[in-house]
Write a protein that holds these residues in place. Sequence first.
Motif, PDB file in Angstrom:
ATOM      1  N   ALA A 165      -6.001  -1.284  -6.046  1.00  0.00           N
ATOM      2  CA  ALA A 165      -5.074  -0.440  -6.666  1.00  0.00           C
ATOM      3  C   ALA A 165      -3.937  -0.338  -5.714  1.00  0.00           C
ATOM      4  N   GLY A 166      -4.117  -0.708  -4.444  1.00  0.00           N
ATOM      5  CA  GLY A 166      -3.126  -0.396  -3.418  1.00  0.00           C
ATOM      6  C   GLY A 166      -2.769   0.770  -2.822  1.00  0.00           C
ATOM      7  N   VAL A 167      -3.828   1.715  -2.899  1.00  0.00           N
ATOM      8  CA  VAL A 167      -3.332   3.248  -2.612  1.00  0.00           C
ATOM      9  C   VAL A 167      -4.498   3.601  -1.804  1.00  0.00           C
ATOM     10  N   VAL A 205       0.569  -1.118  -0.113  1.00  0.00           N
ATOM     11  CA  VAL A 205      -0.107   0.180   0.015  1.00  0.00           C
ATOM     12  C   VAL A 205       0.817   1.133   0.101  1.00  0.00           C
ATOM     13  N   ILE A 206       0.364   2.343  -0.891  1.00  0.00           N
ATOM     14  CA  ILE A 206       1.188   3.377  -0.829  1.00  0.00           C
ATOM     15  C   ILE A 206       0.018   4.300   0.058  1.00  0.00           C
ATOM     16  N   ARG A 264       4.069  10.310  -7.202  1.00  0.00           N
ATOM     17  CA  ARG A 264       3.900   9.919  -8.771  1.00  0.00           C
ATOM     18  C   ARG A 264       3.538   8.667  -8.871  1.00  0.00           C
ATOM     19  N   GLU A 265       4.139   7.445  -8.213  1.00  0.00           N
ATOM     20  CA  GLU A 265       4.026   6.252  -8.439  1.00  0.00           C
ATOM     21  C   GLU A 265       2.534   5.820  -7.754  1.00  0.00           C
ATOM     22  N   GLY A 266       2.416   6.306  -6.585  1.00  0.00           N
ATOM     23  CA  GLY A 266       0.976   6.123  -5.988  1.00  0.00           C
ATOM     24  C   GLY A 266      -0.271   6.305  -6.968  1.00  0.00           C
ATOM     25  N   LEU A 267       0.064   7.786  -7.625  1.00  0.00           N
ATOM     26  CA  LEU A 267      -1.235   8.270  -8.324  1.00  0.00           C
ATOM     27  C   LEU A 267      -1.080   7.490  -9.765  1.00  0.00           C
TER      28      LEU A 267
END
Lengths: 400, 400
Positions: free
Chosen positions: B356-358, B39-40, B387-390
Motif C-alpha cells: 500500500a506504500g504506507v 511511501v507515505i 488522509r491520503e495515506g490512511l
Amino acid sequence: MSSVPPTLIHSTLAKQLEAEGAFVYLDLAAEARKKGIDVISFGIGQPDFKPPEEVLTAIKDAIDQGHIGYISSLGLPELRAKVAEYLNEKYNTDVKPEEVAITVGAKSAIFMAINLLTRPGDEVIVPDPGFPAYECTVRFAGGRPVFLCLKEEDEFRMTPERVEECLTKNIKCILVNTPHNPTGSVLKKEDVEGLLEIAKRENLAIISDEIYEDFVYEGKHHSFLSMPEWRDYVIYISGFSKTWALTGLRIGIMVAREEVIKKVGVMAINIYSCPPVPFQYGALKALELGLDWFKDIKEEFKRRRDAACDELNKIPGVKALRMPGTFYLFPNVKDLVSKLGYKSVKDLAKAILFEAGVALLPGTAFPLHGGDGFMRLSYVLPVDKIREGLHRVREWVESK
Amino acid sequence: MSSVPPTLIHSTLAKQLEAEGAFVYLDLAAEARKKGIDVISFGIGQPDFKPPEEVLTAIKDAIDQGHIGYISSLGLPELRAKVAEYLNEKYNTDVKPEEVAITVGAKSAIFMAINLLTRPGDEVIVPDPGFPAYECTVRFAGGRPVFLCLKEEDEFRMTPERVEECLTKNIKCILVNTPHNPTGSVLKKEDVEGLLEIAKRENLAIISDEIYEDFVYEGKHHSFLSMPEWRDYVIYISGFSKTWALTGLRIGIMVAREEVIKKVGVMAINIYSCPPVPFQYGALKALELGLDWFKDIKEEFKRRRDAACDELNKIPGVKALRMPGTFYLFPNVKDLVSKLGYKSVKDLAKAILFEAGVALLPGTAFPLHGGDGFMRLSYVLPVDKIREGLHRVREWVESK
C-alpha cells in the motif's frame, strides 16, 4: 523502609566515576581571582587559537539549511567517508567509511570503547599519570585498572618493556594515549610496533587515544592506524576539539573494524541518539580544508613549549624535560616540594596559586601515584605570559 | 590464544543495548522507496515544523561570539537558572538552578539516571510498550526490567493499580513516560498522585520522562515536578527536541535534588565532557520566548490527530482510541491481522509498506509483548497527507 531518599541510593558502579581532579584546581584558581589575585593560568587543556572561519560558516550554513533533525547514531555518512579518506592519506592506511563512527567528542568514544571491551573482572592497563576518565570508566564497566607508571627516565613513554612488566592473565586491553596528556610524551615507531606485537601475542585490544596527534614538535606522530594489522587489535580515537579548537562542539572520531562500529552505533543510540548534527558539517569542512593553516599554530606552540621549558628549568628545584608533544609539560618538582617543606605537590600547587598568582596542576590530578612530585603546565597562552608567569614562580621560590 | 580478534570480545552488559526496532522499519521504508514505491510515512517520531527563527539566530550569534569552548559538564549556568524559572512558572514548583542539569538530549539524561539509580540485581518497572532505551539501559546497568503491560482498557495509562500489581521487593525504581510514546496516553492527576504515594510508601524512585509534555490536546499535562515531595522521589527528564523541533541538536534537561545533579555532573564529565555549547544559547533563547508561538502548532497537531483517528476507524478491523497526547496513535489491529491471516503485526506492517506504500510501525518495536496487535502511527505530516495515506490503507484492506 530506608530513611535515605530513594534518588540518593546509587549504584556502586556509577560511584566509580569521579570528577577530574583538574577541575578542583581550576575552581581554586577562580576562587583566587575572586580574592583579587591576578592569576596567570597554566591549568586548562584547551587551545586558545580560533578555528578557521570557514568551519564556523559551514556550521551556520547547515543550521540555515535546516540540518537540525536526527541522523544516524554513527554520524553523517559524508563525514564518515571524509574521515576515512583523510586518515588514509594522513597515516597511509585503509580505513573504510563503515569503520568510522562520529561521536560526542573523544570522551564518549572512550566511554563506549571501554564499556564495550571490558567485561566484569577484566583488567585494563592504563597510564599513570593519565587522563582521569580512563581509570574510572574501566571501574564503571566493572573492570580493574592496572596502572602502568610512566617514568621520567623513559621520557614518560608507555614502552613495550613497561607493558611487559604489567601483563597479567586477566588483562584484556591496553589503553594508550599518544601524544600523552599530562606528560607530553609521544610514542616512537618502535613503541607502537612493540605494543602491537604484545597485543598480537597476548590477543589484547589496544584503545589508542590520539586526540593530540597534530601537536608534535619533534619527529612525528606514529598512529596505531598505520600498522597493517590495526583492524584486529586497535580502536583509534580522536576528534575535532584540540587541532580545530572546537572543544565545546563535542565532535569525536572512533575507528575500528566494522562489527565494532556497528555495536558502537547501537550503544550511541541508547546513550545520546546521535552526535550534534550541524557541527558535523563544520567537521566536514575542516577536513576538506586540511592542515595547511595549522603549520603556523604548531610553530607558535613550539615556541611556547621552548619558552616554558627554559623558564621552568631556571626555577631552583624544578627540572623540566623538553617534551615533544601535546601542549603540556610535566616538570619534576620533587626537590622544590622537599626544599620548601610542603607535604605534597598539591600543597605546593595551592601555595603557588595563592602566593604567586600562578595556576599549575599537581601531577596527582592525573589521577593517582604516577604524578606525585610532578606538575602539569599547559602552555596555551602567549610566550610573554608564559615568561611572566614562570618568572613569578621563580621569584616566589627565591624569596622563600 | 583466542581466534576471535580481541576487539570483538564484548562485554555482556554492552550487549544488552539493542538498536531501536523502529529503525528496522524506517530502513525498510527507505528500501521500499528505492524500489520506486511512493511511501507515505507515519513512522518517524520527529516534528515536521520549524523552530522559531530567533532560536537559530541565537545559536549562530553564540558561534560568532566564540562560545565554542568547554563549559561545566552540567551546562551553562544561565540556562540552568532559566530552566528552573521556566519550570517553576509552568508547574508551580520550586526547582533551584543547582537542581537542573543540561544534558546531551533527554536520551543521555535517561541513560545517566538509570545507571545512577540501578544497582546490579535491582528491578525497575518499565512500561510495555515503551521507549526501547528504558529496557536495555536497565539491563546495561545490571538491573532487571519488570514490564508493566499498558492496557487498552486503561487508555494505556500506567495507573497506580497496575503498578501495585507489579511490585516486588527488589523494585527500586519506576520509569514513567507521560505523555507516553508510543501510545499517546497522558497520566491523570490522580495517577501522578497515586504513583508518588506508592513511591513514598515503598521508598522507590520515579524517573519521569516528560519530553512530550507540551503535546497534550485534552486536559493538561501533570508533571511529577508539581508534587510538593518531588525532590525526594523524582528525577524529571525533558528537553528541546520535541516542543522546539531541535532533535539534531541534542539538548536535554534533567531535574533532581542537588546531590543527584552533582553526581550526574560527574557522570557527564566522564561520558561526554559537556553538552554542545552554542546550542545551549539557542535553548536559553527558546525559554525566553516562551510557548505563545506553539499554540498554533498544537492546534494543527490536534487537527492531525483527529484526522488520523477518524480515518483509522474507517478501516475494517482497526480500532483507534483518540489519544490525548504526543503525536502518536496506537491503533488496535488485532482483527485485521487475523482477518488477513498474517502471522504477526510485523508481517502486516511489511505488507502495508510494500503493497500500500504506507509506513506504520508494528507495536512490537516498542519493544516487546505489550505492543502485540497494535501499530504506532506518528502524525507528523499534513492533514491531507494523513488522509491520503490512511485512504490507501483502507483501499488496500478492502481489496483483500
